[in-house]
Design a protein around this motif. Structure first.
Motif, PDB file in Angstrom:
ATOM      1  N   LYS A 136       0.862  -1.225   0.001  1.00 43.17           N
ATOM      2  CA  LYS A 136       0.047  -0.085   0.012  1.00 43.17           C
ATOM      3  C   LYS A 136       0.982   1.413  -0.016  1.00 43.17           C
ATOM      4  CE  LYS A 136      -4.114  -2.129   0.927  1.00 43.17           C
ATOM      5  NZ  LYS A 136      -5.033  -2.050   0.080  1.00 43.17           N
ATOM      6  N   PHE A 137       0.235   2.361  -0.437  1.00 41.64           N
ATOM      7  CA  PHE A 137       1.022   3.733  -0.443  1.00 41.64           C
ATOM      8  C   PHE A 137       1.063   3.945   1.100  1.00 41.64           C
ATOM      9  CE2 PHE A 137       0.202   4.229  -4.978  1.00 41.64           C
ATOM     10  CZ  PHE A 137       1.363   4.145  -5.443  1.00 41.64           C
ATOM     11  N   PRO A 138       2.026   4.763   1.306  1.00 41.35           N
ATOM     12  CA  PRO A 138       1.825   5.373   2.942  1.00 41.35           C
ATOM     13  C   PRO A 138       1.018   6.631   2.819  1.00 41.35           C
ATOM     14  CG  PRO A 138       4.024   5.809   2.087  1.00 41.35           C
ATOM     15  CD  PRO A 138       3.490   4.937   1.077  1.00 41.35           C
ATOM     16  N   GLY A 139      -0.044   6.685   3.794  1.00 39.81           N
ATOM     17  CA  GLY A 139      -0.746   7.470   3.769  1.00 39.81           C
ATOM     18  C   GLY A 139      -2.292   7.032   3.210  1.00 39.81           C
ATOM     19  N   ASP A 140      -2.129   6.385   2.202  1.00 36.79           N
ATOM     20  CA  ASP A 140      -3.184   5.555   1.574  1.00 36.79           C
ATOM     21  C   ASP A 140      -3.823   4.302   2.258  1.00 36.79           C
ATOM     22  OD1 ASP A 140      -5.369   5.669  -0.372  1.00 36.79           O
ATOM     23  OD2 ASP A 140      -4.200   4.141  -1.535  1.00 36.79           O
ATOM     24  N   ASP A 141      -2.779   3.646   3.055  1.00 36.95           N
ATOM     25  CA  ASP A 141      -2.993   2.479   3.487  1.00 36.95           C
ATOM     26  C   ASP A 141      -4.213   2.299   4.476  1.00 36.95           C
ATOM     27  OD1 ASP A 141      -2.453   0.119   4.562  1.00 36.95           O
ATOM     28  OD2 ASP A 141      -0.583   0.376   5.551  1.00 36.95           O
ATOM     29  N   ASN A 142      -5.085   1.618   3.921  1.00 36.66           N
ATOM     30  CA  ASN A 142      -6.360   1.353   4.820  1.00 36.66           C
ATOM     31  C   ASN A 142      -6.372   0.257   5.732  1.00 36.66           C
ATOM     32  OD1 ASN A 142      -6.052  -0.944   3.192  1.00 36.66           O
ATOM     33  ND2 ASN A 142      -8.330  -0.361   2.049  1.00 36.66           N
ATOM     34  N   GLY A 143      -5.002  -0.237   6.007  1.00 36.86           N
ATOM     35  CA  GLY A 143      -4.887  -1.285   7.386  1.00 36.86           C
ATOM     36  C   GLY A 143      -4.060  -0.852   8.185  1.00 36.86           C
ATOM     37  N   ALA A 144      -3.594   0.537   8.028  1.00 34.98           N
ATOM     38  CA  ALA A 144      -2.634   1.164   9.059  1.00 34.98           C
ATOM     39  C   ALA A 144      -3.130   0.846  10.737  1.00 34.98           C
ATOM     40  CB  ALA A 144      -2.496   2.527   8.832  1.00 34.98           C
ATOM     41  N   ASP A 145      -4.519   1.138  10.794  1.00 37.91           N
ATOM     42  CA  ASP A 145      -4.932   1.162  12.094  1.00 37.91           C
ATOM     43  C   ASP A 145      -4.670  -0.134  12.921  1.00 37.91           C
ATOM     44  OD1 ASP A 145      -5.708   3.778  12.679  1.00 37.91           O
ATOM     45  OD2 ASP A 145      -7.576   3.617  12.322  1.00 37.91           O
ATOM     46  N   SER A 146      -4.984  -1.336  12.037  1.00 37.16           N
ATOM     47  CA  SER A 146      -4.734  -2.705  12.674  1.00 37.16           C
ATOM     48  C   SER A 146      -3.344  -3.068  12.719  1.00 37.16           C
ATOM     49  CB  SER A 146      -5.528  -3.635  11.564  1.00 37.16           C
ATOM     50  OG  SER A 146      -5.021  -3.726  10.493  1.00 37.16           O
ATOM     51  N   ARG A 147      -2.559  -2.275  11.767  1.00 37.23           N
ATOM     52  CA  ARG A 147      -1.200  -2.739  12.115  1.00 37.23           C
ATOM     53  C   ARG A 147      -0.385  -1.902  13.192  1.00 37.23           C
ATOM     54  NH1 ARG A 147       0.123  -0.912   7.150  1.00 37.23           N
ATOM     55  NH2 ARG A 147      -0.676  -3.031   6.180  1.00 37.23           N
ATOM     56  N   TRP A 148      -0.753  -0.764  13.478  1.00 38.12           N
ATOM     57  CA  TRP A 148      -0.087  -0.138  14.575  1.00 38.12           C
ATOM     58  C   TRP A 148      -1.345   0.220  15.639  1.00 38.12           C
ATOM     59  CZ3 TRP A 148       1.745   1.837   9.611  1.00 38.12           C
ATOM     60  CH2 TRP A 148       2.690   1.193   9.204  1.00 38.12           C
ATOM     61  N   THR A 149      -1.049   0.151  16.653  1.00 37.98           N
ATOM     62  CA  THR A 149      -2.047   0.543  17.852  1.00 37.98           C
ATOM     63  C   THR A 149      -1.567   1.781  18.721  1.00 37.98           C
ATOM     64  OG1 THR A 149      -1.117  -1.096  19.299  1.00 37.98           O
ATOM     65  CG2 THR A 149      -2.957  -1.825  17.972  1.00 37.98           C
ATOM     66  N   ASP A 150      -0.332   1.757  18.827  1.00 40.02           N
ATOM     67  CA  ASP A 150       0.218   3.086  19.531  1.00 40.02           C
ATOM     68  C   ASP A 150       1.280   3.924  18.974  1.00 40.02           C
ATOM     69  OD1 ASP A 150       0.183   4.750  21.886  1.00 40.02           O
ATOM     70  OD2 ASP A 150       1.680   3.525  22.962  1.00 40.02           O
ATOM     71  N   PRO A 151       0.890   5.141  18.349  1.00 42.21           N
ATOM     72  CA  PRO A 151      -0.387   5.814  18.178  1.00 42.21           C
ATOM     73  C   PRO A 151      -1.115   4.921  17.178  1.00 42.21           C
ATOM     74  CG  PRO A 151       1.280   7.146  17.433  1.00 42.21           C
ATOM     75  CD  PRO A 151       2.117   5.888  17.913  1.00 42.21           C
ATOM     76  N   LYS A 152      -2.518   5.071  17.280  1.00 44.45           N
ATOM     77  CA  LYS A 152      -3.427   4.542  16.287  1.00 44.45           C
ATOM     78  C   LYS A 152      -3.362   5.676  15.024  1.00 44.45           C
ATOM     79  CE  LYS A 152      -7.215   1.952  16.389  1.00 44.45           C
ATOM     80  NZ  LYS A 152      -6.581   0.650  16.125  1.00 44.45           N
ATOM     81  N   PRO A 153      -2.777   5.325  13.846  1.00 44.09           N
ATOM     82  CA  PRO A 153      -2.301   6.315  12.943  1.00 44.09           C
ATOM     83  C   PRO A 153      -3.700   6.908  12.049  1.00 44.09           C
ATOM     84  CG  PRO A 153      -1.630   4.454  12.031  1.00 44.09           C
ATOM     85  CD  PRO A 153      -2.223   4.093  13.276  1.00 44.09           C
ATOM     86  N   GLY A 154      -4.480   6.198  11.839  1.00 46.51           N
ATOM     87  CA  GLY A 154      -5.569   6.510  11.077  1.00 46.51           C
ATOM     88  C   GLY A 154      -5.505   5.629   9.651  1.00 46.51           C
TER      89      GLY A 154
END
Length: 131
Positions: free
Chosen positions: A62-80
């Protein structure tokens, strides 16, 4: 009575002009070297950013920023999450460098995703470009 004139000879004036010319040439060359170093530094920064974005894309598909799985990948901090549409907001360098007041926009999430993935340094909660 013999009158003696005092002053500089032509040779003395020529030597002074040569010394001034050498000093001026050294200063100008030094300024040119500083300018070239700044240009090279900016070029390296953009090459590093390009490598970071391609590395993120290679690792997470995925492109960084466009990643729709980022919230599940990182929890602290939750990036969006991005929307996963294959583009980071609008296109262009100005857009990714200018987050403004919209910290949840994909162009701002790009920086946070790259930091969380370890591709660039900085505070992983920050959505601003590196300075």
């Amino acid at each position: 009575m013999v009158r003696r004139q005092s002053g500089f000879t032509l040779v003395e004036i020529a030597i002074v002009l040569v010394i001034i010319g050498l000093l001026l040439g050294g200063v100008l060359k030094g300024q040119e070297l500083i300018t070239q170093a700044k240009i090279k530094n900016v070029t390296n920064d953009f090459n590093g950013l390009s490598a970071a974005i391609y590395g993120y894309q290679d690792r997470y598909k995925k492109f960084p920023g466009d990643d729709n799985g980022a919230d599940s990948r990182w929890t602290d901090p939750k990036p969006g999450n991005g929307d996963g549409n294959g583009s980071v907001g609008d296109t262009g360098i100005k857009v990714i460098l200018d987050c403004g007041n919209n910290a949840g926009a994909e162009n701002c999430l790009l920086w946070q995703h790259l930091r969380l993935a370890g591709f660039i340094s900085g505070d992983s909660a920050s959505v601003t470009p590196p300075t």
